[in-house]
Design a protein around this motif. Sequence first.
Motif, PDB file in Angstrom:
ATOM      1  N   ASP A  70     109.334  77.579 -53.659  1.00  0.00           N
ATOM      2  CA  ASP A  70     109.661  77.227 -54.631  1.00  0.00           C
ATOM      3  C   ASP A  70     110.596  75.997 -54.971  1.00  0.00           C
ATOM      4  OD1 ASP A  70     111.434  78.592 -54.976  1.00  0.00           O
ATOM      5  OD2 ASP A  70     111.177  80.319 -56.518  1.00  0.00           O
ATOM      6  N   GLY A  71     111.162  75.790 -54.049  1.00  0.00           N
ATOM      7  CA  GLY A  71     112.755  74.592 -54.474  1.00  0.00           C
ATOM      8  C   GLY A  71     113.734  74.931 -54.331  1.00  0.00           C
ATOM      9  N   ARG A  72     113.985  76.766 -54.546  1.00  0.00           N
ATOM     10  CA  ARG A  72     115.022  77.655 -54.770  1.00  0.00           C
ATOM     11  C   ARG A  72     115.651  77.689 -53.534  1.00  0.00           C
ATOM     12  NH1 ARG A  72     114.987  83.127 -57.261  1.00  0.00           N
ATOM     13  NH2 ARG A  72     112.524  82.534 -56.074  1.00  0.00           N
ATOM     14  N   PRO A  73     116.619  78.075 -52.872  1.00  0.00           N
ATOM     15  CA  PRO A  73     117.953  78.391 -51.400  1.00  0.00           C
ATOM     16  C   PRO A  73     116.840  80.217 -51.903  1.00  0.00           C
ATOM     17  CG  PRO A  73     119.097  77.959 -53.242  1.00  0.00           C
ATOM     18  CD  PRO A  73     118.212  78.241 -53.765  1.00  0.00           C
ATOM     19  N   THR A  74     117.162  80.775 -50.987  1.00  0.00           N
ATOM     20  CA  THR A  74     116.767  81.932 -49.927  1.00  0.00           C
ATOM     21  C   THR A  74     117.698  82.503 -50.282  1.00  0.00           C
ATOM     22  OG1 THR A  74     115.851  80.534 -47.799  1.00  0.00           O
ATOM     23  CG2 THR A  74     116.187  83.308 -48.230  1.00  0.00           C
ATOM     24  N   PHE A  75     117.455  83.834 -50.727  1.00  0.00           N
ATOM     25  CA  PHE A  75     117.786  84.828 -51.351  1.00  0.00           C
ATOM     26  C   PHE A  75     117.120  86.005 -50.470  1.00  0.00           C
ATOM     27  CE2 PHE A  75     118.363  81.677 -54.795  1.00  0.00           C
ATOM     28  CZ  PHE A  75     120.058  81.813 -55.017  1.00  0.00           C
ATOM     29  N   GLU A  76     118.431  86.794 -49.584  1.00  0.00           N
ATOM     30  CA  GLU A  76     117.724  87.537 -49.270  1.00  0.00           C
ATOM     31  C   GLU A  76     117.834  88.602 -49.791  1.00  0.00           C
ATOM     32  OE1 GLU A  76     119.766  86.663 -45.212  1.00  0.00           O
ATOM     33  OE2 GLU A  76     118.563  84.687 -44.713  1.00  0.00           O
ATOM     34  N   THR A  77     117.106  89.673 -48.825  1.00  0.00           N
ATOM     35  CA  THR A  77     117.692  91.277 -49.296  1.00  0.00           C
ATOM     36  C   THR A  77     116.937  92.042 -48.595  1.00  0.00           C
ATOM     37  OG1 THR A  77     117.590  92.470 -51.469  1.00  0.00           O
ATOM     38  CG2 THR A  77     115.570  92.174 -51.427  1.00  0.00           C
ATOM     39  N   ASP A  78     117.780  93.429 -48.113  1.00  0.00           N
ATOM     40  CA  ASP A  78     116.971  94.360 -47.843  1.00  0.00           C
ATOM     41  C   ASP A  78     116.399  95.707 -48.411  1.00  0.00           C
ATOM     42  OD1 ASP A  78     117.483  92.024 -45.299  1.00  0.00           O
ATOM     43  OD2 ASP A  78     119.272  93.336 -45.135  1.00  0.00           O
ATOM     44  N   ILE A  79     115.680  95.801 -48.095  1.00  0.00           N
ATOM     45  CA  ILE A  79     115.051  97.020 -48.243  1.00  0.00           C
ATOM     46  C   ILE A  79     115.841  98.983 -47.811  1.00  0.00           C
ATOM     47  CG2 ILE A  79     114.236  96.028 -50.584  1.00  0.00           C
ATOM     48  CD1 ILE A  79     111.598  97.188 -49.570  1.00  0.00           C
ATOM     49  N   GLN A  80     115.312 100.004 -48.939  1.00  0.00           N
ATOM     50  CA  GLN A  80     115.400 100.957 -47.250  1.00  0.00           C
ATOM     51  C   GLN A  80     114.529 101.482 -48.533  1.00  0.00           C
ATOM     52  OE1 GLN A  80     118.922 103.472 -45.918  1.00  0.00           O
ATOM     53  NE2 GLN A  80     117.438 104.055 -44.246  1.00  0.00           N
ATOM     54  N   PRO A  81     112.952 101.986 -48.209  1.00  0.00           N
ATOM     55  CA  PRO A  81     112.229 102.505 -48.579  1.00  0.00           C
ATOM     56  C   PRO A  81     112.716 103.745 -48.636  1.00  0.00           C
ATOM     57  CG  PRO A  81     110.836 100.928 -47.323  1.00  0.00           C
ATOM     58  CD  PRO A  81     112.742 101.125 -46.928  1.00  0.00           C
ATOM     59  N   SER A  82     113.080 103.890 -47.383  1.00  0.00           N
ATOM     60  CA  SER A  82     112.900 105.840 -46.879  1.00  0.00           C
ATOM     61  C   SER A  82     113.505 105.956 -45.496  1.00  0.00           C
ATOM     62  CB  SER A  82     111.598 106.522 -46.314  1.00  0.00           C
ATOM     63  OG  SER A  82     111.477 108.074 -46.160  1.00  0.00           O
ATOM     64  N   THR A  83     113.795 107.436 -44.934  1.00  0.00           N
ATOM     65  CA  THR A  83     114.727 107.531 -44.305  1.00  0.00           C
ATOM     66  C   THR A  83     114.411 107.601 -43.247  1.00  0.00           C
ATOM     67  OG1 THR A  83     115.549 109.335 -45.223  1.00  0.00           O
ATOM     68  CG2 THR A  83     117.196 107.241 -45.495  1.00  0.00           C
ATOM     69  N   SER A  84     112.392 108.314 -43.628  1.00  0.00           N
ATOM     70  CA  SER A  84     111.941 109.166 -42.854  1.00  0.00           C
ATOM     71  C   SER A  84     109.974 107.778 -42.299  1.00  0.00           C
ATOM     72  CB  SER A  84     111.039 110.191 -43.368  1.00  0.00           C
ATOM     73  OG  SER A  84     110.434 110.102 -43.822  1.00  0.00           O
ATOM     74  N   ILE A  85     110.753 106.793 -42.503  1.00  0.00           N
ATOM     75  CA  ILE A  85     109.774 106.232 -42.123  1.00  0.00           C
ATOM     76  C   ILE A  85     109.784 105.668 -40.711  1.00  0.00           C
ATOM     77  CG2 ILE A  85     108.136 103.974 -42.691  1.00  0.00           C
ATOM     78  CD1 ILE A  85     108.944 103.747 -45.749  1.00  0.00           C
ATOM     79  N   THR A  86     109.171 105.758 -39.945  1.00  0.00           N
ATOM     80  CA  THR A  86     108.732 105.281 -38.488  1.00  0.00           C
ATOM     81  C   THR A  86     107.705 103.343 -38.494  1.00  0.00           C
ATOM     82  OG1 THR A  86     107.731 106.675 -37.472  1.00  0.00           O
ATOM     83  CG2 THR A  86     109.656 107.091 -37.344  1.00  0.00           C
ATOM     84  N   ASP A  87     106.823 103.856 -38.758  1.00  0.00           N
ATOM     85  CA  ASP A  87     105.722 102.588 -38.251  1.00  0.00           C
ATOM     86  C   ASP A  87     106.441 101.295 -39.291  1.00  0.00           C
ATOM     87  OD1 ASP A  87     103.484 101.744 -38.368  1.00  0.00           O
ATOM     88  OD2 ASP A  87     102.410 103.048 -39.577  1.00  0.00           O
ATOM     89  N   VAL A  88     105.820 100.405 -38.283  1.00  0.00           N
ATOM     90  CA  VAL A  88     106.407  99.267 -39.484  1.00  0.00           C
ATOM     91  C   VAL A  88     105.438  98.400 -40.117  1.00  0.00           C
ATOM     92  CG1 VAL A  88     107.191  97.140 -38.207  1.00  0.00           C
ATOM     93  CG2 VAL A  88     108.168  98.750 -36.846  1.00  0.00           C
ATOM     94  N   ALA A  89     104.311  98.634 -40.078  1.00  0.00           N
ATOM     95  CA  ALA A  89     103.215  98.466 -41.052  1.00  0.00           C
ATOM     96  C   ALA A  89     103.232  99.466 -42.383  1.00  0.00           C
ATOM     97  CB  ALA A  89     102.188  99.021 -40.561  1.00  0.00           C
ATOM     98  N   VAL A  90     103.697 100.074 -42.649  1.00  0.00           N
ATOM     99  CA  VAL A  90     104.316 100.970 -43.712  1.00  0.00           C
ATOM    100  C   VAL A  90     105.819 100.125 -44.055  1.00  0.00           C
ATOM    101  CG1 VAL A  90     105.115 103.043 -44.607  1.00  0.00           C
ATOM    102  CG2 VAL A  90     103.374 102.918 -43.495  1.00  0.00           C
ATOM    103  N   LEU A  91     106.623 100.169 -43.559  1.00  0.00           N
ATOM    104  CA  LEU A  91     107.838  99.564 -44.045  1.00  0.00           C
ATOM    105  C   LEU A  91     107.577  97.761 -44.409  1.00  0.00           C
ATOM    106  CD1 LEU A  91     110.247 100.084 -41.460  1.00  0.00           C
ATOM    107  CD2 LEU A  91     110.584 100.916 -43.655  1.00  0.00           C
ATOM    108  N   THR A  92     106.049  96.913 -43.406  1.00  0.00           N
ATOM    109  CA  THR A  92     105.729  96.013 -43.695  1.00  0.00           C
ATOM    110  C   THR A  92     105.078  95.593 -45.362  1.00  0.00           C
ATOM    111  OG1 THR A  92     105.660  95.198 -41.746  1.00  0.00           O
ATOM    112  CG2 THR A  92     104.578  93.696 -43.202  1.00  0.00           C
TER     113      THR A  92
END
Length: 178
Positions: free
Chosen positions: A65-87
């Motif tokens: 949308d023309g804006r610079p990149t603003f990154e964020t990392d989230i940790q929805p849970s400490t017990s998720i191992t499935d990358v599809a769920v994290l995605t």
Amino acid sequence: MGDRVGVAVTPGLSPAATFQAPGPVTDATLVEDYSAGKGANSVIAYSSASAGDVPTSPVQVAADDGRPTFETDIQPSTSITDVAVLTSHAMAALATLAPGGSALALQAVVEKAPKLGVDWMLGDDVGYKIGGREYDGTPNGRESVPAFPGGIEGVMRAIGWEMSLDGVQTITPVLATT
């Protein structure tokens, strides 16, 4: 029991109340907010489920949308191992964060505006249409509200309101994205 206060717009239908200028709206203030926790257009979800291993989603990126990149990392849970769920968590967070936050305050003449407690209440989705081009016989027309070139319109949730009963009575719904 419902999961929200107020009434959401039924998909495919218009809101029960819409504030317009020209019309009963005499003043409009729009605030867009891309502060911390809002406006991220690049999101990664991670977990700490495995000792020594950090399951991480691929980067989810919003449309340019023309804006610079603003990154964020989230940790929805400490017990998720499935990358599809994290995605899926990263995609959901991106959909919520990318547009940033917006608040719109519309001051309108009480006697001409949608009626508080009848047409709309606190928590309801409320429509707005401010400005746009008026037909004046020319191909483009003139701007009806020059402060908002091309006009703005949409639906936001009523998160507050103020009423003035001095002089010309006004109602000011405060609308925000949720």
